[in-house]
Design a protein around this motif. Structure first.
Motif, PDB file in Angstrom:
ATOM      1  N   THR A 139       0.859  -1.191   0.000  1.00  0.00           N
ATOM      2  CA  THR A 139       0.000   0.000   0.000  1.00  0.00           C
ATOM      3  C   THR A 139       0.891   1.235   0.000  1.00  0.00           C
ATOM      4  O   THR A 139       1.861   1.314   0.766  1.00  0.00           O
ATOM      5  CB  THR A 139      -0.919   0.012   1.229  1.00  0.00           C
ATOM      6  N   GLY A 140       0.597   2.156  -0.872  1.00  0.00           N
ATOM      7  CA  GLY A 140       1.397   3.379  -0.953  1.00  0.00           C
ATOM      8  C   GLY A 140       0.572   4.538  -1.471  1.00  0.00           C
ATOM      9  O   GLY A 140      -0.664   4.450  -1.564  1.00  0.00           O
ATOM     10  N   ARG A 141       1.275   5.592  -1.827  1.00  0.00           N
ATOM     11  CA  ARG A 141       0.612   6.797  -2.315  1.00  0.00           C
ATOM     12  C   ARG A 141       1.245   7.181  -3.663  1.00  0.00           C
ATOM     13  O   ARG A 141       2.425   6.907  -3.912  1.00  0.00           O
ATOM     14  CB  ARG A 141       0.760   7.951  -1.331  1.00  0.00           C
ATOM     15  N   ALA A 142       0.441   7.817  -4.478  1.00  0.00           N
ATOM     16  CA  ALA A 142       0.934   8.290  -5.772  1.00  0.00           C
ATOM     17  C   ALA A 142       0.246   9.600  -6.110  1.00  0.00           C
ATOM     18  O   ALA A 142      -0.918   9.822  -5.755  1.00  0.00           O
ATOM     19  CB  ALA A 142       0.683   7.260  -6.862  1.00  0.00           C
ATOM     20  N   THR A 143       0.991  10.484  -6.816  1.00  0.00           N
ATOM     21  CA  THR A 143       0.452  11.760  -7.278  1.00  0.00           C
ATOM     22  C   THR A 143       0.394  11.741  -8.791  1.00  0.00           C
ATOM     23  O   THR A 143       1.428  11.588  -9.459  1.00  0.00           O
ATOM     24  CB  THR A 143       1.321  12.942  -6.793  1.00  0.00           C
ATOM     25  N   VAL A 144      -0.833  11.822  -9.298  1.00  0.00           N
ATOM     26  CA  VAL A 144      -1.048  11.788 -10.747  1.00  0.00           C
ATOM     27  C   VAL A 144      -1.770  13.064 -11.151  1.00  0.00           C
ATOM     28  O   VAL A 144      -2.885  13.338 -10.667  1.00  0.00           O
ATOM     29  CB  VAL A 144      -1.877  10.557 -11.154  1.00  0.00           C
ATOM     30  N   ASP A 145      -1.100  13.836 -12.021  1.00  0.00           N
ATOM     31  CA  ASP A 145      -1.698  15.075 -12.519  1.00  0.00           C
ATOM     32  C   ASP A 145      -2.173  15.973 -11.375  1.00  0.00           C
ATOM     33  O   ASP A 145      -3.274  16.524 -11.379  1.00  0.00           O
ATOM     34  CB  ASP A 145      -2.858  14.759 -13.461  1.00  0.00           C
ATOM     35  N   GLY A 146      -1.319  16.086 -10.342  1.00  0.00           N
ATOM     36  CA  GLY A 146      -1.606  16.966  -9.218  1.00  0.00           C
ATOM     37  C   GLY A 146      -2.528  16.382  -8.166  1.00  0.00           C
ATOM     38  O   GLY A 146      -2.798  17.029  -7.148  1.00  0.00           O
ATOM     39  N   ARG A 147      -3.018  15.179  -8.363  1.00  0.00           N
ATOM     40  CA  ARG A 147      -3.937  14.558  -7.387  1.00  0.00           C
ATOM     41  C   ARG A 147      -3.205  13.438  -6.664  1.00  0.00           C
ATOM     42  O   ARG A 147      -2.682  12.526  -7.298  1.00  0.00           O
ATOM     43  CB  ARG A 147      -5.163  13.994  -8.095  1.00  0.00           C
ATOM     44  N   THR A 148      -3.171  13.530  -5.342  1.00  0.00           N
ATOM     45  CA  THR A 148      -2.499  12.520  -4.522  1.00  0.00           C
ATOM     46  C   THR A 148      -3.567  11.619  -3.880  1.00  0.00           C
ATOM     47  O   THR A 148      -4.550  12.109  -3.301  1.00  0.00           O
ATOM     48  CB  THR A 148      -1.652  13.160  -3.420  1.00  0.00           C
ATOM     49  N   ALA A 149      -3.358  10.335  -3.978  1.00  0.00           N
ATOM     50  CA  ALA A 149      -4.314   9.377  -3.415  1.00  0.00           C
ATOM     51  C   ALA A 149      -3.569   8.141  -2.956  1.00  0.00           C
ATOM     52  O   ALA A 149      -2.397   7.925  -3.291  1.00  0.00           O
ATOM     53  CB  ALA A 149      -5.378   9.012  -4.453  1.00  0.00           C
ATOM     54  N   ASP A 150      -4.290   7.316  -2.170  1.00  0.00           N
ATOM     55  CA  ASP A 150      -3.730   6.053  -1.694  1.00  0.00           C
ATOM     56  C   ASP A 150      -4.039   4.965  -2.722  1.00  0.00           C
ATOM     57  O   ASP A 150      -5.148   4.917  -3.288  1.00  0.00           O
ATOM     58  CB  ASP A 150      -4.331   5.665  -0.346  1.00  0.00           C
ATOM     59  N   TYR A 151      -3.054   4.083  -2.909  1.00  0.00           N
ATOM     60  CA  TYR A 151      -3.210   3.016  -3.893  1.00  0.00           C
ATOM     61  C   TYR A 151      -2.738   1.696  -3.300  1.00  0.00           C
ATOM     62  O   TYR A 151      -1.929   1.643  -2.371  1.00  0.00           O
ATOM     63  CB  TYR A 151      -2.386   3.316  -5.151  1.00  0.00           C
TER      64      TYR A 151
END
Length: 474
Positions: A139-151
């Motif tokens: 489980t981690g976090r990612a920032t895509v196109d300025g949006r950060t979410a948990d994945y």
């Protein structure tokens, strides 16, 4: 208010509501946990599918720059080589955490450098193959196109046709699963108070309806107690349930109580009537003696006093029997008791008693009261006999059997139970009664019943009455 809260309705409502609340909380918790586990499994599956799709392209020889990567916002992808360098990433991926490398640009090296681990070479999939082992999850976090979410990331190893082993990390957004779980939890928390209110209200109404017959029974009993009218009865509901059974039993109790009170009143009236005659006779004789001392009939006075004494003793004994008085019982030799009673009364008997005592059966009882039974039966037989009274005692099949017969007129079949009632004397007996109050046989039956036996009357073989006592032998 405290009485209302302590009522059966209130306790039932609170109990039912508490049970339902506990059941709903347990069921809701189970639903939320199962939903969370199911959504987590689906998230892992989506991440694995995305990772294996990219790995399949690499196994087929597709160059890194030509990979068809999924939408980065829904499924961010990162391909990392054995040396920890990033080979490819999803479009618009700006930052990633929880995978093999924090780099987001192809060619980026891991922090601290990367070392090849030749010892793991034997575990790599073959050239042009995707690993068939279960993927690793993190489980981690990612920032895509300025949006950060948990994945949730799935890691799948693949070896390209050029014999280069890389790891494909593909993520699945956790927001949908968490939002679904939160929505279900909030809906349950919002609906729980409403559902409990409905349960409490329905229970309160149903309990009130169910207990309405009980209140009717209570109210009627209160009125019966206030009025003293034992002829009244409580209402019995139409339903064949426990409350109807309670009402029916209450009516049976009232009927028994009414009969008992009527019997007691009749007993008092009969006792008063029986006492009035000797008392009136005593008063008359004393008044005559006061005016004319020479006419004083001492023998008559003594006879009336003795009659009063016997009657008082009989009434006292009956009162003790009715009160349930049970003196301590002990083994009694019935044969010896009968012989002693015959010897005691022989000099004054009007009619001699012919006795046949076989054996000496023993019974548990009170000697004085058993002797009273024998004496009362002999008194009754001698009062009605013409010339003979017969007594027999024997043991039959574990039962002591005492029979007293006379050669008198006997007892009509219709009156064979009535003669055991208190103060009952048949017309023929009244003309020959020598002071009896009609209590002897009633006392005898009550005493025999108190000893666990029975007393019945029938017809003697040669005519007359035959009284039979049966007592359990020890």
């Amino acid at each position: 208010m405290a009485r209302r809260l302590g009522s059966v309705r209130a306790r039932t409502t609170l109990g039912a509501t508490a049970v339902v609340a506990g059941a709903l909380v347990a069921a809701g918790l189970a639903v939320v946990l199962l939903l969370r586990a199911n959504l987590a499994g689906q998230t892992d599956l989506r991440a694995e599918v995305s990772a294996r799709e990219v790995a399949a392209q690499l196994a087929a020889g597709t160059p890194y720059r030509s990979l068809d990567l999924p939408d980065g916002e829904d499924h961010p992808v990162q391909v990392v080589g054995e040396d920890g360098r990033v080979r490819a990433v999803s479009e618009d991926l700006q930052a990633i955490d929880g995978t093999g490398s924090p780099g987001v640009r192809p060619g980026a090296a891991p922090r601290g450098g990367g070392d090849d681990d030749d010892d793991q070479g034997d575990d790599y999939p073959g050239r042009g193959e995707v690993s068939g082992d279960d993927p690793g999850f993190s489980t981690g976090r990612a920032t895509v196109d300025g949006r950060t979410a948990d994945y949730r990331f799935a890691a799948v190893e693949v070896t390209t046709p050029r014999d280069e082993t890389v790891t494909v990390y593909a993520g699945a957004d956790l927001a949908a699963a968490r939002d679904a779980t939160g929505t279900v939890t909030r809906a349950m928390l919002a609906g729980l108070p409403l559902l409990l209110a409905v349960v409490a209200g329905v229970t309160w109404l149903v309990t009130r309806r169910a207990l309405r017959p009980v209140e009717a029974v209570r109210a009627e009993l209160a009125e019966i107690t206030a009025s003293g009218d034992l002829a009244r009865r409580v209402p019995v509901p139409d339903a064949r349930d426990e409350i109807a059974g309670l009402a029916a039993t209450t009516n049976e109790t009232l009927a028994a109580l009414e009969e008992s009170v009527a019997r007691q009143r009749g007993f008092v009236a009969d006792a008063s009537h029986e006492l009035r005659s000797p008392i009136a006779s005593l008063r008359t004789q004393l008044e005559v003696a006061a005016a004319h001392p020479e006419l004083l009939d001492v023998d008559g006075l003594v006879a009336d006093v003795v009659r009063l004494q016997h009657l008082a003793a009989d009434l006292l004994l009956l009162a003790r029997i009715d009160a349930g008085e049970r003196p301590p019982a002990r083994p009694v030799a019935l044969g010896r008791l009968v012989r002693d009673e015959l010897d005691r009364r022989a000099p004054g008997d009007r009619v001699a008693v012919r006795a046949s005592v076989e054996g000496d059966p023993r019974v548990m009882g009170v000697p004085g009261r058993l002797a009273r039974v024998v004496g009362n039966l002999l008194d009754n037989a001698q009062r009605h006999a013409d010339a003979a009274v017969r007594l027999s005692l024997r043991e039959e099949a574990g039962t002591a059997v005492l029979r007293v017969a006379d050669d008198g007129p006997g007892v009509p079949a219709a009156d064979r139970e009535r003669i055991f009632e208190r103060f009952v004397r048949l017309d023929d007996a009244r003309s020959r009664d020598e002071g009896g109050a009609g209590l002897g046989l009633a006392i005898a039956r009550d005493l025999v019943a108190a000893h666990g036996g029975s007393l019945t009357v029938g017809e003697a073989p040669g005519g007359g009455a035959l009284f039979e006592v049966r007592l359990p032998a020890t």
